[in-house]
Design a protein around this motif. Structure first.
Motif, short mmCIF file in Angstrom:
data_model
loop_
_atom_site.label_atom_id
_atom_site.label_comp_id
_atom_site.label_asym_id
_atom_site.label_seq_id
_atom_site.Cartn_x
_atom_site.Cartn_y
_atom_site.Cartn_z
N PRO A 97 0.77 -1.17 -0.10
CA PRO A 97 -0.13 0.03 0.02
C PRO A 97 0.87 1.21 0.04
O PRO A 97 0.24 2.48 -0.27
CB PRO A 97 -0.87 -0.26 1.12
CG PRO A 97 -1.00 -1.50 1.72
CD PRO A 97 0.34 -2.13 1.30
N THR A 98 1.99 1.09 0.16
CA THR A 98 2.97 2.41 0.19
C THR A 98 3.33 2.73 -0.97
O THR A 98 4.00 3.98 -1.15
CB THR A 98 4.37 2.22 1.07
OG1 THR A 98 5.09 1.24 0.47
CG2 THR A 98 3.98 1.68 2.47
N ILE A 99 3.15 1.96 -1.95
CA ILE A 99 3.52 2.23 -3.50
C ILE A 99 2.30 2.52 -4.29
O ILE A 99 1.34 1.85 -4.44
CB ILE A 99 3.97 0.95 -4.21
CG1 ILE A 99 5.30 0.44 -3.45
CG2 ILE A 99 4.45 1.06 -5.74
CD1 ILE A 99 5.97 -0.83 -3.86
N SER A 100 2.22 3.89 -4.69
CA SER A 100 1.30 4.45 -5.36
C SER A 100 1.53 4.62 -6.91
O SER A 100 2.42 5.80 -6.97
CB SER A 100 0.49 5.61 -4.67
OG SER A 100 -0.46 6.13 -5.37
N TYR A 101 1.01 4.26 -7.66
CA TYR A 101 1.33 4.44 -9.17
C TYR A 101 0.07 5.13 -10.16
O TYR A 101 -0.92 4.71 -9.84
CB TYR A 101 1.91 3.28 -10.10
CG TYR A 101 3.10 2.90 -9.81
CD1 TYR A 101 4.15 3.56 -10.43
CD2 TYR A 101 3.59 1.44 -9.38
CE1 TYR A 101 5.62 2.97 -10.47
CE2 TYR A 101 4.85 1.21 -9.43
CZ TYR A 101 5.80 1.83 -9.84
OH TYR A 101 7.13 1.57 -9.71
N SER A 102 0.51 6.22 -10.73
CA SER A 102 -0.37 6.77 -11.61
C SER A 102 -0.08 6.05 -13.09
O SER A 102 1.29 5.85 -13.59
CB SER A 102 -0.43 8.14 -11.84
OG SER A 102 -0.71 8.72 -10.39
N ALA A 103 -1.03 5.75 -13.95
CA ALA A 103 -0.88 5.24 -15.24
C ALA A 103 -0.86 6.26 -16.57
O ALA A 103 -2.02 7.04 -16.10
CB ALA A 103 -1.80 3.79 -15.65
N TYR A 104 -0.19 6.24 -17.31
CA TYR A 104 -0.47 6.97 -18.66
C TYR A 104 0.11 6.17 -19.91
O TYR A 104 0.92 5.47 -19.85
CB TYR A 104 0.66 8.27 -18.46
CG TYR A 104 0.66 9.01 -17.46
CD1 TYR A 104 0.06 10.33 -17.22
CD2 TYR A 104 1.27 8.50 -16.11
CE1 TYR A 104 -0.15 11.08 -16.12
CE2 TYR A 104 1.08 9.59 -14.98
CZ TYR A 104 0.43 10.77 -15.09
OH TYR A 104 0.31 11.43 -13.81
N LEU A 105 -1.05 6.36 -20.80
CA LEU A 105 -0.88 5.71 -21.89
C LEU A 105 -1.57 6.33 -23.23
O LEU A 105 -2.79 6.80 -23.01
CB LEU A 105 -1.62 4.48 -21.70
CG LEU A 105 -1.44 3.43 -23.08
CD1 LEU A 105 -1.04 1.73 -22.91
CD2 LEU A 105 -2.84 3.33 -23.94
N GLU A 106 -0.88 6.37 -24.31
CA GLU A 106 -1.69 6.90 -25.50
C GLU A 106 -1.89 5.88 -26.44
O GLU A 106 -0.89 5.11 -26.88
CB GLU A 106 -0.86 8.18 -26.03
CG GLU A 106 -0.83 9.31 -25.11
CD GLU A 106 -2.07 10.10 -25.03
OE1 GLU A 106 -2.86 10.08 -26.09
OE2 GLU A 106 -2.23 10.79 -24.07
N GLU A 107 -2.78 5.62 -27.27
CA GLU A 107 -3.25 4.67 -27.86
C GLU A 107 -2.53 4.99 -29.41
O GLU A 107 -2.29 6.31 -29.85
CB GLU A 107 -4.69 4.59 -28.41
CG GLU A 107 -5.46 4.13 -27.36
CD GLU A 107 -5.39 2.42 -27.05
OE1 GLU A 107 -4.81 1.94 -28.25
OE2 GLU A 107 -5.60 2.00 -25.97
#
Length: 216
Positions: free
Chosen positions: A136-146
């Motif tokens: 729970p200490t690892i927080s990732y945001s995701a980014y992707l372009e098709e």
């Protein structure tokens, strides 16, 4: 010469007696005796030193979810890749779990992780949630372009909250290859620009994920 075939991971050491041969542009040893000390297949990255941040890259090899939502490309004069996949729900959970554990336990959850061959943003978000479930200490945001890939695999980023993202830019999506007037990039490079803000710092960084075009 008479011995059973043996898989030898890169980094292994061995002792051998045999014949030194040459074919197809490379030297080979054909052993009559062989002793191998195999290397470890998975070696975790070293621990971070003070004030270090890490950047990683990982090809997840066609990570699809269990929803068949691939687009119809006939209007573009293109056919869907025969290798396109929709995973069984249990297989999707299993693959996602394995990739998440690899990111946490082997790569030590890099601050910025470039991801190749992921189906879509939602899959990358699922992967981030899986990682948070492990730690729970690892927080990732995701980014992707098709992109343009007929198999619908793309380039993206997972970014920890230690990094402030200023811009995500897809490069050369519409660029044309002069030789045959096809699109140059199946999976256009993706540029992340931001700043590492851990511990009150404000360190600027730019990372480009590159996985342009299939040999096929």
């Amino acid at each position: 010469l008479g011995l059973a075939n043996q898989l030898i991971p890169a980094g292994s050491s061995f002792d051998a007696t045999g014949v030194l041969g040459f074919e197809f542009g490379g030297y080979e040893i054909w052993p009559t005796s062989l002793t191998v000390e195999p290397a470890e297949l998975i070696v975790p990255v070293r621990g971070r030193n003070r004030a270090e941040f890490t950047v990683g890259s990982l090809n997840v090899f066609r990570l699809f979810d269990d929803i068949d939502d691939e687009p119809d490309m006939t209007s573009q004069g293109r056919t869907r890749d025969d290798n396109s996949s929709t995973l069984d729900p249990h297989e999707y959970i299993s693959r996602r779990s394995k990739v998440a554990r690899y990111i946490v336990n082997v790569l030590d959850a890099p601050d910025i992780l470039s991801i190749q061959e992921v189906e879509k943003l939602e899959v990358l978000e699922d992967l981030g949630a899986e990682i948070a479930g492990l730690d729970p200490t690892i927080s990732y945001s995701a980014y992707l372009e098709e992109g343009n890939d007929v198999g619908t695999i793309d380039v993206g980023f997972l970014v920890r909250d230690s990094v402030e993202v200023d811009a995500i830019t897809q490069l050369g999506k519409d660029e044309i290859l002069d030789v045959d007037l096809s699109l140059l990039n199946d999976r256009p490079p993706l540029l992340l620009e931001g700043r590492v803000t851990e511990g009150g710092s404000n360190f600027p960084i730019a990372v480009i994920g590159v996985h342009n075009r299939s040999l096929g």
